[in-house]
Design a protein around this motif. Structure first.
Motif, PDB file in Angstrom:
ATOM      1  N   TRP A 108       1.096  -1.312  -0.087  1.00  0.00           N
ATOM      2  CA  TRP A 108      -0.284  -0.141  -0.120  1.00  0.00           C
ATOM      3  C   TRP A 108       0.777   0.699   0.295  1.00  0.00           C
ATOM      4  CZ3 TRP A 108      -1.027   3.766   3.562  1.00  0.00           C
ATOM      5  CH2 TRP A 108      -1.864   4.906   3.229  1.00  0.00           C
ATOM      6  N   ALA A 109       1.985   1.306   0.616  1.00  0.00           N
ATOM      7  CA  ALA A 109       2.959   2.482   1.242  1.00  0.00           C
ATOM      8  C   ALA A 109       3.404   2.570  -0.382  1.00  0.00           C
ATOM      9  CB  ALA A 109       3.758   2.443   1.887  1.00  0.00           C
ATOM     10  N   GLY A 110       3.704   1.919  -1.519  1.00  0.00           N
ATOM     11  CA  GLY A 110       4.614   2.006  -2.334  1.00  0.00           C
ATOM     12  C   GLY A 110       6.713   2.310  -1.802  1.00  0.00           C
ATOM     13  N   SER A 111       6.824   1.791  -3.063  1.00  0.00           N
ATOM     14  CA  SER A 111       8.615   2.071  -2.860  1.00  0.00           C
ATOM     15  C   SER A 111       9.615   3.158  -2.095  1.00  0.00           C
ATOM     16  CB  SER A 111       9.069   1.866  -4.260  1.00  0.00           C
ATOM     17  OG  SER A 111       8.681   3.394  -4.712  1.00  0.00           O
ATOM     18  N   ARG A 137      -7.422   6.411   0.040  1.00  0.00           N
ATOM     19  CA  ARG A 137      -6.380   5.857  -0.181  1.00  0.00           C
ATOM     20  C   ARG A 137      -6.699   5.232   1.367  1.00  0.00           C
ATOM     21  NH1 ARG A 137      -2.970   3.418  -1.529  1.00  0.00           N
ATOM     22  NH2 ARG A 137      -0.950   4.984  -1.550  1.00  0.00           N
ATOM     23  N   LEU A 138      -7.146   6.009   2.655  1.00  0.00           N
ATOM     24  CA  LEU A 138      -7.148   5.185   3.311  1.00  0.00           C
ATOM     25  C   LEU A 138      -8.673   4.185   3.638  1.00  0.00           C
ATOM     26  CD1 LEU A 138      -6.892   8.558   5.938  1.00  0.00           C
ATOM     27  CD2 LEU A 138      -5.350   6.271   6.047  1.00  0.00           C
ATOM     28  N   ALA A 139      -9.307   4.361   2.522  1.00  0.00           N
ATOM     29  CA  ALA A 139     -10.426   3.303   2.266  1.00  0.00           C
ATOM     30  C   ALA A 139     -10.324   2.355   2.194  1.00  0.00           C
ATOM     31  CB  ALA A 139     -12.010   3.601   1.964  1.00  0.00           C
ATOM     32  N   GLN A 140      -8.868   2.310   1.146  1.00  0.00           N
ATOM     33  CA  GLN A 140      -8.592   0.875   0.088  1.00  0.00           C
ATOM     34  C   GLN A 140      -7.515   0.336   1.260  1.00  0.00           C
ATOM     35  OE1 GLN A 140      -6.773   3.236  -2.863  1.00  0.00           O
ATOM     36  NE2 GLN A 140      -7.873   2.711  -4.267  1.00  0.00           N
ATOM     37  N   LEU A 141      -6.882   1.571   1.736  1.00  0.00           N
ATOM     38  CA  LEU A 141      -5.857   0.643   3.077  1.00  0.00           C
ATOM     39  C   LEU A 141      -6.482  -0.780   4.091  1.00  0.00           C
ATOM     40  CD1 LEU A 141      -3.193  -0.411   4.963  1.00  0.00           C
ATOM     41  CD2 LEU A 141      -3.219   2.241   5.830  1.00  0.00           C
ATOM     42  N   THR A 142      -7.890   0.280   4.583  1.00  0.00           N
ATOM     43  CA  THR A 142      -8.605  -0.521   5.472  1.00  0.00           C
ATOM     44  C   THR A 142      -9.649  -1.696   4.997  1.00  0.00           C
ATOM     45  OG1 THR A 142      -9.699   1.483   6.771  1.00  0.00           O
ATOM     46  CG2 THR A 142     -10.928  -0.133   7.422  1.00  0.00           C
ATOM     47  N   ALA A 143      -9.491  -1.883   4.175  1.00  0.00           N
ATOM     48  CA  ALA A 143     -10.297  -2.911   3.114  1.00  0.00           C
ATOM     49  C   ALA A 143      -9.500  -4.021   2.916  1.00  0.00           C
ATOM     50  CB  ALA A 143     -10.974  -2.377   1.235  1.00  0.00           C
ATOM     51  N   ALA A 160      -8.937  -8.384  11.158  1.00  0.00           N
ATOM     52  CA  ALA A 160      -9.633  -6.982  11.017  1.00  0.00           C
ATOM     53  C   ALA A 160      -8.140  -5.385  11.969  1.00  0.00           C
ATOM     54  CB  ALA A 160      -9.974  -6.447  11.801  1.00  0.00           C
ATOM     55  N   ALA A 161      -7.972  -4.538  11.312  1.00  0.00           N
ATOM     56  CA  ALA A 161      -7.574  -3.128  11.716  1.00  0.00           C
ATOM     57  C   ALA A 161      -8.188  -1.489  12.206  1.00  0.00           C
ATOM     58  CB  ALA A 161      -6.178  -3.332  11.070  1.00  0.00           C
ATOM     59  N   SER A 162      -7.983  -1.781  13.176  1.00  0.00           N
ATOM     60  CA  SER A 162      -8.043   0.073  13.414  1.00  0.00           C
ATOM     61  C   SER A 162      -6.847   1.026  12.475  1.00  0.00           C
ATOM     62  CB  SER A 162      -7.633   0.516  14.879  1.00  0.00           C
ATOM     63  OG  SER A 162      -9.160  -0.404  15.863  1.00  0.00           O
ATOM     64  N   ALA A 186      -6.953   9.262  16.659  1.00  0.00           N
ATOM     65  CA  ALA A 186      -7.398   9.075  15.548  1.00  0.00           C
ATOM     66  C   ALA A 186      -7.897   7.229  15.172  1.00  0.00           C
ATOM     67  CB  ALA A 186      -7.006   9.121  14.138  1.00  0.00           C
ATOM     68  N   MET A 187      -7.012   6.968  16.059  1.00  0.00           N
ATOM     69  CA  MET A 187      -7.032   5.486  15.525  1.00  0.00           C
ATOM     70  C   MET A 187      -7.797   4.540  16.725  1.00  0.00           C
ATOM     71  SD  MET A 187      -3.990   2.806  14.760  1.00  0.00           S
ATOM     72  CE  MET A 187      -3.919   2.478  16.994  1.00  0.00           C
ATOM     73  N   TYR A 188      -7.503   5.394  17.585  1.00  0.00           N
ATOM     74  CA  TYR A 188      -8.495   5.116  18.945  1.00  0.00           C
ATOM     75  C   TYR A 188     -10.565   5.325  19.157  1.00  0.00           C
ATOM     76  CZ  TYR A 188      -5.396   1.409  21.337  1.00  0.00           C
ATOM     77  OH  TYR A 188      -4.599   0.207  21.471  1.00  0.00           O
ATOM     78  N   ALA A 189     -10.241   6.280  18.490  1.00  0.00           N
ATOM     79  CA  ALA A 189     -11.204   6.965  18.177  1.00  0.00           C
ATOM     80  C   ALA A 189     -12.427   6.380  17.601  1.00  0.00           C
ATOM     81  CB  ALA A 189     -11.096   8.541  17.728  1.00  0.00           C
ATOM     82  N   GLY A 190     -11.859   5.282  16.511  1.00  0.00           N
ATOM     83  CA  GLY A 190     -12.430   4.467  15.186  1.00  0.00           C
ATOM     84  C   GLY A 190     -11.603   2.843  15.682  1.00  0.00           C
ATOM     85  N   LYS A 191     -11.350   2.763  17.143  1.00  0.00           N
ATOM     86  CA  LYS A 191     -11.426   1.340  16.773  1.00  0.00           C
ATOM     87  C   LYS A 191     -12.413   0.067  17.468  1.00  0.00           C
ATOM     88  CE  LYS A 191      -8.339  -1.321  18.786  1.00  0.00           C
ATOM     89  NZ  LYS A 191      -7.064  -1.316  18.184  1.00  0.00           N
ATOM     90  N   HIS A 192     -12.380  -0.847  16.066  1.00  0.00           N
ATOM     91  CA  HIS A 192     -13.474  -1.494  16.569  1.00  0.00           C
ATOM     92  C   HIS A 192     -14.658  -1.333  15.448  1.00  0.00           C
ATOM     93  CE1 HIS A 192     -10.855  -3.936  18.860  1.00  0.00           C
ATOM     94  NE2 HIS A 192     -11.354  -2.931  19.381  1.00  0.00           N
ATOM     95  N   THR A 193     -14.230  -0.006  14.603  1.00  0.00           N
ATOM     96  CA  THR A 193     -15.105   0.127  13.294  1.00  0.00           C
ATOM     97  C   THR A 193     -15.775   0.057  12.247  1.00  0.00           C
ATOM     98  OG1 THR A 193     -14.372   2.821  12.876  1.00  0.00           O
ATOM     99  CG2 THR A 193     -15.804   2.812  14.589  1.00  0.00           C
ATOM    100  N   GLY A 194     -13.929  -0.742  12.242  1.00  0.00           N
ATOM    101  CA  GLY A 194     -14.211  -0.521  10.498  1.00  0.00           C
ATOM    102  C   GLY A 194     -13.746   0.014   9.644  1.00  0.00           C
ATOM    103  N   HIS A 195     -13.251   1.712   9.842  1.00  0.00           N
ATOM    104  CA  HIS A 195     -13.634   2.571   9.143  1.00  0.00           C
ATOM    105  C   HIS A 195     -12.030   3.313  10.126  1.00  0.00           C
ATOM    106  CE1 HIS A 195     -16.921   2.635   7.476  1.00  0.00           C
ATOM    107  NE2 HIS A 195     -17.803   2.210   8.316  1.00  0.00           N
TER     108      HIS A 195
END
Length: 226
Positions: A108-111, A137-143, A160-162, A186-195
């Motif tokens: 995802w990050a590239g070279s 790009r963040l939606a692509q990463l989550t998927a 799954a990942a937060s 921000a990661m913990y604000a969206g924990k277990h939401t899938g977003h």
């Protein structure tokens, strides 16, 4: 004939001297190359091959300095990882999930991106992504991170990942530690939401201990030690 011999002797001596000097120099060169490779390897996580904390931090700073407001700092935590580790597959399954996550983050990050394993099931990415493409790009990463992982016995393990991210133009700073703190919140604000959650200014003001969100496992111990 004698003159020929006299000419050859100094040349031979010089060649011998050069050779004798070259041998230790070559030895030191090989030693230096070997040491450099060992140091480089030491900065890599042995399981995933990703940069360790120090190596990642150095490269992430380079990316931030170079791309400025177009830099995106991303923190990733695997959800329910302990259940995978304690499940039927045990450590072999959890190791495979960690390795697969590392491969997905790298792709995802590239070279030109920096990907590091900060410890356990926590990863960090620094990458150049402009404002117009961040949400996509963040939606692509989550998927991508939510795709099942096949372990050695062929079993598919659900993962799954937060994901939390922060950018200098929104947070108002290019300081790496502050950006990572905002991404962590921000990661913990969206924990277990899938977003994935893109940090706003409010995430940069979340109370922290040693640069990490207060209440994170281990922060209280680190705080007392500090």
């Amino acid at each position: 004939m004698a003159s020929t011999v006299r000419l050859q002797a100094p040349i031979g001596q010089r060649a011998l001297l050069i050779t004798s000097l070259a041998v230790p120099l070559t030895g030191w060169t090989l030693h230096a190359v070997s040491l450099h490779r060992k140091l480089a390897a030491a900065r890599r996580d042995p399981l995933t091959g990703l940069l360790g904390r120090d190596g990642y931090t150095a490269k992430a700073r380079q990316i931030t300095d170079r791309y400025g407001d177009s830099t995106l700092m991303v923190l990733v935590d695997l959800d329910h990882f302990k259940q995978i580790n304690d499940g039927p597959g045990g450590h072999a399954a959890s190791d495979r999930v960690l390795a697969a996550t590392a491969q997905r983050l790298t792709a995802w990050a590239g070279s030109r991106g920096a990907v590091g394993r900060l410890g356990g099931d926590e990863f960090a990415v620094a990458v150049r992504i402009g404002p117009a493409r961040r949400e996509l790009r963040l939606a692509q990463l989550t998927a991508l991170l939510a795709q099942p992982v096949q372990v050695d016995d062929g079993t598919l393990v659900d993962v799954a990942a937060s994901v939390g991210a922060a950018s200098p133009d929104i947070i108002g700073t290019r300081d790496l530690s502050l950006l990572q703190r905002a991404a962590d919140a921000a990661m913990y604000a969206g924990k277990h939401t899938g977003h994935a959650v893109l940090a706003g200014p409010q995430h940069a003001t979340v109370p922290s201990i040693n640069g990490r969100r207060a209440g994170r496992p281990g922060t209280s111990t680190l705080g007392r030690a500090a």
